[in-house]
Design a protein around this motif. Sequence first.
Motif, PDB file in Angstrom:
ATOM      1  N   LEU A  49       0.832  -1.201   0.000  1.00  0.00           N
ATOM      2  CA  LEU A  49       0.000   0.000   0.000  1.00  0.00           C
ATOM      3  C   LEU A  49       0.869   1.254   0.000  1.00  0.00           C
ATOM      4  O   LEU A  49       1.985   1.234   0.528  1.00  0.00           O
ATOM      5  CB  LEU A  49      -0.921   0.008   1.226  1.00  0.00           C
ATOM      6  N   PRO A  50       0.359   2.341  -0.559  1.00  0.00           N
ATOM      7  CA  PRO A  50       1.141   3.582  -0.573  1.00  0.00           C
ATOM      8  C   PRO A  50       1.304   4.169   0.835  1.00  0.00           C
ATOM      9  O   PRO A  50       0.478   3.921   1.719  1.00  0.00           O
ATOM     10  CB  PRO A  50       0.318   4.518  -1.456  1.00  0.00           C
ATOM     11  N   THR A  51       2.359   4.942   1.002  1.00  0.00           N
ATOM     12  CA  THR A  51       2.620   5.591   2.286  1.00  0.00           C
ATOM     13  C   THR A  51       1.521   6.573   2.634  1.00  0.00           C
ATOM     14  O   THR A  51       1.050   6.623   3.769  1.00  0.00           O
ATOM     15  CB  THR A  51       3.976   6.331   2.235  1.00  0.00           C
ATOM     16  N   THR A  52       1.090   7.338   1.646  1.00  0.00           N
ATOM     17  CA  THR A  52       0.108   8.394   1.889  1.00  0.00           C
ATOM     18  C   THR A  52      -1.306   7.881   1.666  1.00  0.00           C
ATOM     19  O   THR A  52      -1.587   7.222   0.672  1.00  0.00           O
ATOM     20  CB  THR A  52       0.374   9.588   0.951  1.00  0.00           C
ATOM     21  N   ASP A  53      -2.187   8.196   2.622  1.00  0.00           N
ATOM     22  CA  ASP A  53      -3.612   7.880   2.525  1.00  0.00           C
ATOM     23  C   ASP A  53      -4.355   9.161   2.896  1.00  0.00           C
ATOM     24  O   ASP A  53      -4.613   9.430   4.070  1.00  0.00           O
ATOM     25  CB  ASP A  53      -3.961   6.735   3.479  1.00  0.00           C
ATOM     26  N   GLU A  54      -4.656   9.959   1.873  1.00  0.00           N
ATOM     27  CA  GLU A  54      -5.241  11.280   2.107  1.00  0.00           C
ATOM     28  C   GLU A  54      -6.581  11.211   2.823  1.00  0.00           C
ATOM     29  O   GLU A  54      -6.888  12.067   3.653  1.00  0.00           O
ATOM     30  CB  GLU A  54      -5.363  12.043   0.794  1.00  0.00           C
ATOM     31  N   GLN A  55      -7.362  10.193   2.537  1.00  0.00           N
ATOM     32  CA  GLN A  55      -8.665  10.048   3.205  1.00  0.00           C
ATOM     33  C   GLN A  55      -8.466   9.804   4.706  1.00  0.00           C
ATOM     34  O   GLN A  55      -9.151  10.397   5.539  1.00  0.00           O
ATOM     35  CB  GLN A  55      -9.447   8.898   2.571  1.00  0.00           C
ATOM     36  N   GLN A  56      -7.508   8.963   5.044  1.00  0.00           N
ATOM     37  CA  GLN A  56      -7.217   8.694   6.458  1.00  0.00           C
ATOM     38  C   GLN A  56      -6.643   9.935   7.140  1.00  0.00           C
ATOM     39  O   GLN A  56      -6.995  10.243   8.275  1.00  0.00           O
ATOM     40  CB  GLN A  56      -6.260   7.505   6.588  1.00  0.00           C
ATOM     41  N   GLU A  57      -5.768  10.638   6.439  1.00  0.00           N
ATOM     42  CA  GLU A  57      -5.203  11.869   7.006  1.00  0.00           C
ATOM     43  C   GLU A  57      -6.301  12.877   7.310  1.00  0.00           C
ATOM     44  O   GLU A  57      -6.296  13.523   8.361  1.00  0.00           O
ATOM     45  CB  GLU A  57      -4.179  12.477   6.045  1.00  0.00           C
ATOM     46  N   GLN A  58      -7.261  13.007   6.398  1.00  0.00           N
ATOM     47  CA  GLN A  58      -8.363  13.937   6.620  1.00  0.00           C
ATOM     48  C   GLN A  58      -9.212  13.498   7.808  1.00  0.00           C
ATOM     49  O   GLN A  58      -9.656  14.333   8.614  1.00  0.00           O
ATOM     50  CB  GLN A  58      -9.237  14.063   5.366  1.00  0.00           C
ATOM     51  N   ALA A  59      -9.411  12.199   7.957  1.00  0.00           N
ATOM     52  CA  ALA A  59     -10.169  11.684   9.103  1.00  0.00           C
ATOM     53  C   ALA A  59      -9.455  12.022  10.415  1.00  0.00           C
ATOM     54  O   ALA A  59     -10.095  12.404  11.405  1.00  0.00           O
ATOM     55  CB  ALA A  59     -10.381  10.180   8.971  1.00  0.00           C
ATOM     56  N   VAL A  60      -8.127  11.898  10.410  1.00  0.00           N
ATOM     57  CA  VAL A  60      -7.346  12.246  11.604  1.00  0.00           C
ATOM     58  C   VAL A  60      -7.491  13.737  11.912  1.00  0.00           C
ATOM     59  O   VAL A  60      -7.697  14.127  13.072  1.00  0.00           O
ATOM     60  CB  VAL A  60      -5.857  11.862  11.419  1.00  0.00           C
ATOM     61  N   MET A  61      -7.395  14.561  10.889  1.00  0.00           N
ATOM     62  CA  MET A  61      -7.514  16.003  11.088  1.00  0.00           C
ATOM     63  C   MET A  61      -8.908  16.388  11.581  1.00  0.00           C
ATOM     64  O   MET A  61      -9.056  17.226  12.477  1.00  0.00           O
ATOM     65  CB  MET A  61      -7.167  16.748   9.798  1.00  0.00           C
ATOM     66  N   ASP A  62      -9.928  15.764  11.019  1.00  0.00           N
ATOM     67  CA  ASP A  62     -11.297  16.037  11.467  1.00  0.00           C
ATOM     68  C   ASP A  62     -11.476  15.630  12.928  1.00  0.00           C
ATOM     69  O   ASP A  62     -12.081  16.358  13.717  1.00  0.00           O
ATOM     70  CB  ASP A  62     -12.312  15.292  10.591  1.00  0.00           C
ATOM     71  N   ARG A  63     -10.931  14.479  13.269  1.00  0.00           N
ATOM     72  CA  ARG A  63     -11.017  13.995  14.648  1.00  0.00           C
ATOM     73  C   ARG A  63     -10.261  14.931  15.597  1.00  0.00           C
ATOM     74  O   ARG A  63     -10.741  15.250  16.686  1.00  0.00           O
ATOM     75  CB  ARG A  63     -10.444  12.573  14.701  1.00  0.00           C
ATOM     76  N   ALA A  64      -9.101  15.400  15.156  1.00  0.00           N
ATOM     77  CA  ALA A  64      -8.315  16.332  15.977  1.00  0.00           C
ATOM     78  C   ALA A  64      -9.096  17.620  16.216  1.00  0.00           C
ATOM     79  O   ALA A  64      -9.140  18.137  17.348  1.00  0.00           O
ATOM     80  CB  ALA A  64      -6.975  16.634  15.312  1.00  0.00           C
ATOM     81  N   GLY A  65      -9.735  18.124  15.174  1.00  0.00           N
ATOM     82  CA  GLY A  65     -10.542  19.338  15.315  1.00  0.00           C
ATOM     83  C   GLY A  65     -11.709  19.126  16.258  1.00  0.00           C
ATOM     84  O   GLY A  65     -12.021  19.994  17.083  1.00  0.00           O
ATOM     85  N   GLY A  66     -12.350  17.980  16.153  1.00  0.00           N
ATOM     86  CA  GLY A  66     -13.462  17.662  17.048  1.00  0.00           C
ATOM     87  C   GLY A  66     -13.023  17.543  18.491  1.00  0.00           C
ATOM     88  O   GLY A  66     -13.696  18.033  19.407  1.00  0.00           O
ATOM     89  N   ASN A  67     -11.877  16.904  18.699  1.00  0.00           N
ATOM     90  CA  ASN A  67     -11.350  16.785  20.061  1.00  0.00           C
ATOM     91  C   ASN A  67     -10.974  18.147  20.623  1.00  0.00           C
ATOM     92  O   ASN A  67     -11.191  18.417  21.806  1.00  0.00           O
ATOM     93  CB  ASN A  67     -10.145  15.841  20.093  1.00  0.00           C
ATOM     94  N   ALA A  68     -10.412  19.000  19.789  1.00  0.00           N
ATOM     95  CA  ALA A  68     -10.059  20.355  20.229  1.00  0.00           C
ATOM     96  C   ALA A  68     -11.308  21.093  20.697  1.00  0.00           C
ATOM     97  O   ALA A  68     -11.311  21.732  21.757  1.00  0.00           O
ATOM     98  CB  ALA A  68      -9.372  21.121  19.099  1.00  0.00           C
ATOM     99  N   LYS A  69     -12.344  20.984  19.909  1.00  0.00           N
ATOM    100  CA  LYS A  69     -13.600  21.651  20.258  1.00  0.00           C
ATOM    101  C   LYS A  69     -14.154  21.107  21.573  1.00  0.00           C
ATOM    102  O   LYS A  69     -14.593  21.867  22.439  1.00  0.00           O
ATOM    103  CB  LYS A  69     -14.614  21.458  19.126  1.00  0.00           C
ATOM    104  N   GLN A  70     -14.109  19.789  21.729  1.00  0.00           N
ATOM    105  CA  GLN A  70     -14.618  19.143  22.944  1.00  0.00           C
ATOM    106  C   GLN A  70     -13.896  19.644  24.190  1.00  0.00           C
ATOM    107  O   GLN A  70     -14.508  19.829  25.238  1.00  0.00           O
ATOM    108  CB  GLN A  70     -14.480  17.624  22.832  1.00  0.00           C
ATOM    109  N   PHE A  71     -12.585  19.858  24.080  1.00  0.00           N
ATOM    110  CA  PHE A  71     -11.793  20.277  25.235  1.00  0.00           C
ATOM    111  C   PHE A  71     -11.529  21.784  25.252  1.00  0.00           C
ATOM    112  O   PHE A  71     -10.710  22.259  26.045  1.00  0.00           O
ATOM    113  CB  PHE A  71     -10.477  19.496  25.282  1.00  0.00           C
ATOM    114  N   ASP A  72     -12.188  22.512  24.372  1.00  0.00           N
ATOM    115  CA  ASP A  72     -12.086  23.968  24.323  1.00  0.00           C
ATOM    116  C   ASP A  72     -10.642  24.434  24.140  1.00  0.00           C
ATOM    117  O   ASP A  72     -10.135  25.284  24.865  1.00  0.00           O
ATOM    118  CB  ASP A  72     -12.710  24.603  25.574  1.00  0.00           C
ATOM    119  N   VAL A  73      -9.982  23.813  23.152  1.00  0.00           N
ATOM    120  CA  VAL A  73      -8.605  24.154  22.800  1.00  0.00           C
ATOM    121  C   VAL A  73      -8.642  24.681  21.365  1.00  0.00           C
ATOM    122  O   VAL A  73      -9.458  24.236  20.546  1.00  0.00           O
ATOM    123  CB  VAL A  73      -7.686  22.915  22.898  1.00  0.00           C
ATOM    124  N   ASP A  74      -7.763  25.604  21.039  1.00  0.00           N
ATOM    125  CA  ASP A  74      -7.718  26.182  19.704  1.00  0.00           C
ATOM    126  C   ASP A  74      -7.534  25.081  18.659  1.00  0.00           C
ATOM    127  O   ASP A  74      -6.523  24.375  18.644  1.00  0.00           O
ATOM    128  CB  ASP A  74      -6.567  27.185  19.631  1.00  0.00           C
TER     129      ASP A  74
END
Length: 97
Positions: A49-74
Amino acid sequence: MSTNPNPEDMSLDELRDEIRTIDREIVEKIAQRTYVADTIAQVKDEKGLPTTDEQQEQAVMDRAGGNAKQFDVDANLVKAIFRLLIELNKVEQRESR
């Protein structure tokens, strides 16, 4: 973590000790994440499989943003940290192939 429930009642030294503990925990979590990412790299390599998985990277970023919002972090700060973690993992994956 400190057993004192109210940081406002802690001395400066106690607060700094708390920060040192948190900093260590952050580094420990980064090490754990890196270990799992390295394992993912091995699986990707075995399956061709290729090193880069843009769909997975976007899922990680979306999750990070959601967690930031949950904990009231920028969210921009959290996403920047995760972008760096992802890029470092990709560099390691490329170098190990």
